[in-house]
Motif scaffolding. Sequence first.
Motif, PDB file in Angstrom:
ATOM      1  N   MET A 197       0.841  -1.166   0.000  1.00 34.38           N
ATOM      2  CA  MET A 197       0.000   0.000   0.000  1.00 34.38           C
ATOM      3  C   MET A 197       0.891   1.235   0.000  1.00 34.38           C
ATOM      4  O   MET A 197       1.880   1.318   0.691  1.00 34.38           O
ATOM      5  N   SER A 198       0.510   2.258  -0.772  1.00 41.09           N
ATOM      6  CA  SER A 198       1.319   3.455  -0.941  1.00 41.09           C
ATOM      7  C   SER A 198       0.734   4.626  -0.140  1.00 41.09           C
ATOM      8  O   SER A 198      -0.475   4.775  -0.046  1.00 41.09           O
ATOM      9  N   ASP A 199       1.656   5.427   0.402  1.00 44.71           N
ATOM     10  CA  ASP A 199       1.223   6.622   1.117  1.00 44.71           C
ATOM     11  C   ASP A 199       1.017   7.793   0.159  1.00 44.71           C
ATOM     12  O   ASP A 199       0.503   8.828   0.565  1.00 44.71           O
ATOM     13  N   GLY A 200       1.394   7.661  -1.075  1.00 43.37           N
ATOM     14  CA  GLY A 200       1.323   8.741  -2.052  1.00 43.37           C
ATOM     15  C   GLY A 200      -0.028   9.395  -2.190  1.00 43.37           C
ATOM     16  O   GLY A 200      -0.143  10.603  -2.047  1.00 43.37           O
ATOM     17  N   PRO A 201      -1.091   8.653  -2.463  1.00 47.49           N
ATOM     18  CA  PRO A 201      -2.399   9.281  -2.650  1.00 47.49           C
ATOM     19  C   PRO A 201      -2.874  10.038  -1.397  1.00 47.49           C
ATOM     20  O   PRO A 201      -3.475  11.091  -1.515  1.00 47.49           O
ATOM     21  N   ASP A 202      -2.598   9.516  -0.212  1.00 51.24           N
ATOM     22  CA  ASP A 202      -3.024  10.197   1.010  1.00 51.24           C
ATOM     23  C   ASP A 202      -2.283  11.524   1.181  1.00 51.24           C
ATOM     24  O   ASP A 202      -2.874  12.519   1.583  1.00 51.24           O
ATOM     25  N   ILE A 203      -1.000  11.519   0.885  1.00 45.60           N
ATOM     26  CA  ILE A 203      -0.213  12.747   0.991  1.00 45.60           C
ATOM     27  C   ILE A 203      -0.684  13.762  -0.039  1.00 45.60           C
ATOM     28  O   ILE A 203      -0.861  14.938   0.272  1.00 45.60           O
ATOM     29  N   ASP A 204      -0.897  13.297  -1.256  1.00 46.71           N
ATOM     30  CA  ASP A 204      -1.385  14.200  -2.305  1.00 46.71           C
ATOM     31  C   ASP A 204      -2.745  14.788  -1.936  1.00 46.71           C
ATOM     32  O   ASP A 204      -2.984  15.987  -2.121  1.00 46.71           O
ATOM     33  N   ALA A 205      -3.616  13.965  -1.395  1.00 48.45           N
ATOM     34  CA  ALA A 205      -4.936  14.449  -0.988  1.00 48.45           C
ATOM     35  C   ALA A 205      -4.823  15.458   0.147  1.00 48.45           C
ATOM     36  O   ALA A 205      -5.533  16.475   0.165  1.00 48.45           O
ATOM     37  N   ALA A 206      -3.928  15.200   1.084  1.00 47.21           N
ATOM     38  CA  ALA A 206      -3.728  16.121   2.202  1.00 47.21           C
ATOM     39  C   ALA A 206      -3.188  17.462   1.710  1.00 47.21           C
ATOM     40  O   ALA A 206      -3.619  18.531   2.183  1.00 47.21           O
ATOM     41  N   ILE A 207      -2.260  17.412   0.773  1.00 46.39           N
ATOM     42  CA  ILE A 207      -1.700  18.645   0.212  1.00 46.39           C
ATOM     43  C   ILE A 207      -2.791  19.441  -0.498  1.00 46.39           C
ATOM     44  O   ILE A 207      -2.902  20.659  -0.327  1.00 46.39           O
ATOM     45  N   GLU A 208      -3.594  18.772  -1.277  1.00 46.93           N
ATOM     46  CA  GLU A 208      -4.680  19.456  -1.982  1.00 46.93           C
ATOM     47  C   GLU A 208      -5.695  20.037  -0.994  1.00 46.93           C
ATOM     48  O   GLU A 208      -6.195  21.149  -1.195  1.00 46.93           O
ATOM     49  N   GLU A 209      -5.979  19.305   0.067  1.00 47.83           N
ATOM     50  CA  GLU A 209      -6.897  19.803   1.095  1.00 47.83           C
ATOM     51  C   GLU A 209      -6.342  21.073   1.734  1.00 47.83           C
ATOM     52  O   GLU A 209      -7.073  22.056   1.941  1.00 47.83           O
ATOM     53  N   MET A 210      -5.054  21.065   2.052  1.00 46.72           N
ATOM     54  CA  MET A 210      -4.439  22.238   2.671  1.00 46.72           C
ATOM     55  C   MET A 210      -4.421  23.427   1.705  1.00 46.72           C
ATOM     56  O   MET A 210      -4.651  24.570   2.111  1.00 46.72           O
ATOM     57  N   LYS A 211      -4.165  23.177   0.434  1.00 47.50           N
ATOM     58  CA  LYS A 211      -4.194  24.251  -0.560  1.00 47.50           C
ATOM     59  C   LYS A 211      -5.592  24.864  -0.651  1.00 47.50           C
ATOM     60  O   LYS A 211      -5.733  26.085  -0.727  1.00 47.50           O
ATOM     61  N   THR A 212      -6.601  24.022  -0.624  1.00 48.12           N
ATOM     62  CA  THR A 212      -7.981  24.501  -0.684  1.00 48.12           C
ATOM     63  C   THR A 212      -8.315  25.332   0.549  1.00 48.12           C
ATOM     64  O   THR A 212      -8.889  26.426   0.443  1.00 48.12           O
ATOM     65  N   LYS A 213      -7.946  24.824   1.726  1.00 44.41           N
ATOM     66  CA  LYS A 213      -8.187  25.573   2.965  1.00 44.41           C
ATOM     67  C   LYS A 213      -7.466  26.918   2.929  1.00 44.41           C
ATOM     68  O   LYS A 213      -8.030  27.945   3.306  1.00 44.41           O
ATOM     69  N   ALA A 214      -6.222  26.910   2.483  1.00 51.25           N
ATOM     70  CA  ALA A 214      -5.440  28.145   2.441  1.00 51.25           C
ATOM     71  C   ALA A 214      -6.071  29.167   1.495  1.00 51.25           C
ATOM     72  O   ALA A 214      -6.144  30.360   1.810  1.00 51.25           O
ATOM     73  N   ALA A 215      -6.547  28.715   0.360  1.00 49.54           N
ATOM     74  CA  ALA A 215      -7.199  29.619  -0.595  1.00 49.54           C
ATOM     75  C   ALA A 215      -8.488  30.184  -0.013  1.00 49.54           C
ATOM     76  O   ALA A 215      -8.791  31.376  -0.182  1.00 49.54           O
ATOM     77  N   GLN A 216      -9.244  29.347   0.684  1.00 44.00           N
ATOM     78  CA  GLN A 216     -10.484  29.817   1.307  1.00 44.00           C
ATOM     79  C   GLN A 216     -10.191  30.844   2.403  1.00 44.00           C
ATOM     80  O   GLN A 216     -10.882  31.853   2.529  1.00 44.00           O
ATOM     81  N   VAL A 217      -9.169  30.579   3.192  1.00 42.80           N
ATOM     82  CA  VAL A 217      -8.788  31.514   4.260  1.00 42.80           C
ATOM     83  C   VAL A 217      -8.324  32.832   3.650  1.00 42.80           C
ATOM     84  O   VAL A 217      -8.706  33.916   4.107  1.00 42.80           O
ATOM     85  N   GLN A 218      -7.518  32.759   2.610  1.00 42.98           N
ATOM     86  CA  GLN A 218      -7.025  33.972   1.955  1.00 42.98           C
ATOM     87  C   GLN A 218      -8.189  34.798   1.413  1.00 42.98           C
ATOM     88  O   GLN A 218      -8.213  36.024   1.576  1.00 42.98           O
ATOM     89  N   ALA A 219      -9.163  34.160   0.803  1.00 43.30           N
ATOM     90  CA  ALA A 219     -10.330  34.875   0.283  1.00 43.30           C
ATOM     91  C   ALA A 219     -11.141  35.499   1.416  1.00 43.30           C
ATOM     92  O   ALA A 219     -11.610  36.640   1.306  1.00 43.30           O
TER      93      ALA A 219
END
Length: 144
Positions: A1-23
């Motif tokens: 099992m790979s940790d890649g997809p979970d890390i990628d999903a977490a990064i995308e989640e943080m980017k989305t949160k950061a963009a929402q906070v910035q707005a």
Amino acid sequence: MSDGPDIDAAIEEMKTKAAQVQAALAKIRGIGTAGNGTVTAIVDSGGHLRDLKLHRSALQWGDKLSGMILQATVTAEQDAAAKAELAIRPLTQDQRVEAGMRTIRETLGQAEPKPRAPEIMTEEQIQAADDAYFERMNERGWNQ
């Protein structure tokens, strides 16, 4: 099992949160008043003055007007700071972000930040400070 997809999903989640906070931060306006609404100050989320409204009766306050403007601005800054704190909660309440910030502070040898609220003077305190100033100036002389 790979940790890649979970890390990628977490990064995308943080980017989305950061963009929402910035707005959300970009939309914040803190409002403060003084002199029973004679002065209204409006600041952005960073505490920068964006508008100052003076009622037509503002000039009757004379020398007190500058203190009222400062009081309204401080109140607006506090309002904006409280709104900004709420706006950034999606990031600050995320355990991953909190753990990262704690690690950075520990690495740099810094204690937890302790924000200090600016002191707001009441109308009576402003008047007393003005009186004390003019009394000192009258005693010492105005040409010094």
